[in-house]
Scaffold this motif. Sequence first.
Motif: not given
Length: 233
Positions: A200-216, A223-233
């Motif tokens: 997001d905006h040229g930076q890595g805001v999260a990485q790992g498996d789905l469980k890791s993204l959920q934690e972050q 799901g992945l879409l939920d993580c996407f919505d939460q972690l990107t502005s």
Amino acid sequence: MSILEVEKLSVCYEGKENAVNDLSFSLESGELMGLIGPNGAGKSTTIRAILGLINKTRGEVRVNGENHRYGYIPEHPVLYKDLTLWEHLELLATTYEIPKETYEKEAGSFLSRFDLSDAKHHLPVGFSKGMKQKVMLMIAFLMKPDLYIVDEPFIGLDPKATKELIKLLNEEKERGAGILMCTHVLDTAEKICDTFLLLDHGQGVAQGDLKSLQEQAGIRGGGLLDCFDQLTS
């Protein structure tokens, strides 16, 4: 074993100073990583930098493996208008010195799997977007590279071709190839990717498996879409 190593990659060009900013990640043998992010997040710039198509970069990109070869499948197919489908495959086989018996067997199998046997000796000028995409897929998979860089591969593919592509990706993972796949098809990415790199905006805001993204993302069971919505502005 790391097939691809990216360390502190930054890309600046006129009009956008921080297209990618201090990005680091590694892709392992047998790993399918989804490169995810909103429009303008830096995904295409990251791919172009890895491919060496951008000069104004800082950091380091290393492609490891036995043959140091990568297969690139672009979002928009690029084919020679005066070469038939089969001649495209022959050109690749000649360039990479693939034995005739090997490439004819492999190419014949791909033509069958993607329902293009009848178009074998046709020029691509009359092909649909999906047919052209299938040709690009066949060219890349025929190479048997250590690394695949795949940009929006599902666009234009019919359901049967999508299923065959997923099968091929899994076969190449089992062979030990590393796959970096940029896609907006999050439901499919969630099912087939081992790990994710969220930009997001040229930076890595999260990485790992789905469980890791959920934690972050601070969510449980999303799901992945939920993580996407939460972690990107």
